[in-house]
Design an enzyme around this catalytic site. Structure first.
Site, mmCIF file in Angstrom:
data_model
loop_
_atom_site.group_PDB
_atom_site.id
_atom_site.type_symbol
_atom_site.label_atom_id
_atom_site.label_comp_id
_atom_site.label_asym_id
_atom_site.label_seq_id
_atom_site.Cartn_x
_atom_site.Cartn_y
_atom_site.Cartn_z
ATOM 1 N N GLU A 1 47.696 40.081 31.566
ATOM 2 C CA GLU A 1 46.900 40.403 32.752
ATOM 3 C C GLU A 1 45.335 40.660 32.290
ATOM 4 O O GLU A 1 44.615 40.478 33.116
ATOM 5 C CB GLU A 1 47.664 41.537 33.424
ATOM 6 N N ASP B 1 33.541 48.812 52.914
ATOM 7 C CA ASP B 1 34.938 49.277 53.252
ATOM 8 C C ASP B 1 35.163 49.771 54.601
ATOM 9 O O ASP B 1 36.048 49.182 55.399
ATOM 10 C CB ASP B 1 35.379 50.042 52.465
ATOM 11 N N CYS C 1 54.494 44.583 27.194
ATOM 12 C CA CYS C 1 53.959 45.469 26.151
ATOM 13 C C CYS C 1 55.415 46.630 26.020
ATOM 14 O O CYS C 1 56.406 46.097 25.718
ATOM 15 C CB CYS C 1 52.938 46.253 26.414
ATOM 16 N N TYR C 2 54.947 47.653 26.496
ATOM 17 C CA TYR C 2 56.291 48.771 26.567
ATOM 18 C C TYR C 2 57.321 48.428 27.336
ATOM 19 O O TYR C 2 58.603 48.286 27.204
ATOM 20 C CB TYR C 2 55.844 50.029 27.318
#
Length: 513
Positions: free
Chosen positions: A171, A227, A82-83
């Protein structure tokens, strides 16, 4: 042995974390860094490839993020997205213009299947576009490899120098064959072999912890969530009895969760851990009295968390290290380099300035949530613990909108317990990324029996997600929602209305605050 690495240079794109996640799905390690990362540091990291992310800017805006053109001379493959693709064209003297027609969303794209990037991709495929500018002229040495009806250069490449660029986002899941394209880049262009394996991560982490800690004492912040549980077992494998796990029951846990955590990790549990439970419920309620701003609540909970550990450390004696279950989304969302801060986490952005420990160890800091689960399985942690519902460090403090009180905690605990019970009964629990009940600060008029009520509204949340960086609202069957609603209103005192949150991430976050 140094692992293969792909560097993801962040130019402000909303999908920067997702790019890294998709690369890791190819068993290749990836890290996100701000576009301000010094070129010499990039060279020192010896990456196998570099990916420029998307971003909201125009390459012609003087304030837009630009990188040193010398990056193209270091001999590392580059993929611009993209950018990032426009930046490649701009820096290498191609031409970028404002598109006569902007493209957003699903787009049929024609690709050149002879390109290594599009190996095994259908000639006409669906991609996800989001751009106002576009490349109108490729730089010298580049060729066009994809186009759409309104975008003349949807992809370009210079295979001799291993430079590739896509105007679309490979992505995101909306690009039908995007993962193939990324895999082609990391394996066929960058020459990666795929050495990012969870077994080797666990082995190397245990070794590095032993070297770092030596004969020092370690205090682990154990919440009982996925976690911190994985972090605790990881540390116990590395240093055994040098580890003391402290579980702080701050009164903001799910119903009966304090006792459940103690049953698993306490003296009667299966793990060789020094376990201390601190009942600090009233202490937290007092600290949170009158506080309504989400960030302030997070920081209060985070600071009090650390203070409790400091106190416990002094009781134990000299403690050198504090262990926390920080994971990669925590790090990124708390602000990585130039990225925006989405929210502070008590184990990242909410830490007080002065912490009375030699060092903080975060063994899971570079892992995404599903990678943490894989590590847990590698460590032999039972599946029912590894796949336990995620729970934020600040607990119910951020599932209660506005001021936190003991009464509100009771309401949300009871409502959440009913919701989780019915989800499990319906057999939906294994297929959902996360689900919970939260308490809004809205009160409304209701009628229960022959009496007028003015009580709270509970909001139910359920999302599907693989990486917790993006999420879609889950479609819970109406009959399940109806039963949950009926039970909550009938069984939970103080609630007369139940709502279901349909918001995806982005624009929302998974948690309410």
């Amino acid at each position: 042995m140094q692992k293969e690495m792909i560097i993801v240079l962040d130019f402000g794109g909303q999908y920067n974390q997702l790019i890294a996640r998709r690369v890791r799905e190819c068993n290749v390690y990836a890290e996100v860094h701000p576009y301000t990362l010094d070129l010499e540091k990039i060279k020192a990291m010896n990456p196998k490839g570099i990916i420029f992310t998307g971003g909201p800017n125009s390459v012609y805006d003087p304030s837009s993020p630009i990188y040193d053109k010398a990056i193209f001379d270091i001999g590392v493959p580059i993929l611009g997205i993209c950018y990032g693709s426009q930046l490649v064209a701009h820096l290498l003297d191609g031409k970028v213009e404002t598109a006569p027609v902007s493209e957003y969303g699903y787009t049929e794209t024609t690709v050149d299947r002879s390109s290594i990037l599009f190996k095994d991709v259908e000639e006409k495929t669906i991609t996800w576009m989001s751009h106002t500018d576009y490349i109108s002229e490729v730089p010298e040495g580049f060729v066009r490899t994809a186009y759409t009806d309104v975008c003349p250069i949807a992809a370009m490449e210079c295979p001799e120098r291993k430079f590739y660029a896509t105007q679309f986002h490979p992505e995101v899941m909306h690009t039908k064959e995007g993962q193939k394209m990324l895999r082609n880049f990391v394996y066929d262009v960058c020459g990666c072999k795929g050495d990012w394996q969870m077994g080797s991560f666990v082995e190397e982490t245990i070794k590095s912890i032993r070297e770092k800690v030596g004969d020092g004492k370690v205090l682990c912040a154990l919440s009982g969530g996925v976690d911190s549980s994985v972090a605790a077992v990881l540390l116990s494998k590395a240093i055994g009895k040098q580890l003391t796990c402290v579980f702080v029951d701050h009164g903001l846990l799910r119903k009966n969760e304090g006792d459940e955590v103690e049953a698993v990790f306490g003296p009667e549990g299966p793990y060789e851990l020094n376990f201390i439970r601190v009942n600090a419920q009233q202490r937290y309620y007092d600290k949170l009295k009158g506080v309504t701003e989400p960030e302030e609540k997070r920081k209060i909970i985070g600071e009090e968390f650390i203070r409790v550990f400091e106190e416990e450390a002094k009781k134990i004696g000299s403690v050198d290290f504090l262990v926390q279950g920080t994971i990669y989304p925590d790090v990124i969302e708390s602000g990585l380099g130039k990225s925006a801060v989405i929210k502070s986490h008590h184990n990242v952005g909410g830490l007080p300035d002065v912490v009375d420990f030699k060092e903080i160890i975060e063994p899971l800091r570079m892992l995404f949530k599903d990678e943490v689960r894989k590590a847990g399985l590698e460590l032999g942690i039972p599946e029912y613990l590894v796949y336990r519902q995620p729970f934020p460090g600040p607990g119910l403090g951020i599932r209660i909108i506005g001021e936190v009180t003991e009464e509100k905690v009771r309401i949300v605990q009871d409502a959440d317990a009913i919701y989780r019970e019915e989800i499990a009964k319906a057999g939906l629990d294994k297929g959902l990324g996360q689900y919970f009940a939260g308490l809004t600060n809205m009160r409304s008029v209701g009628v229960m029996g022959d009496f007028r009520t003015y009580d709270y509204a509970v909001a139910l949340r359920a999302v599907n997600t693989s990486d917790f960086m993006t999420a879609e609202c889950a479609e819970i069957p109406y009959e399940v929602l109806f039963k949950v609603t009926s039970r909550i209103i009938n069984e939970v005192k103080g609630v007369n209305r139940v709502m279901y949150d349909l918001t995806s991430k982005p624009p929302g976050t998974i948690e309410f605050e």
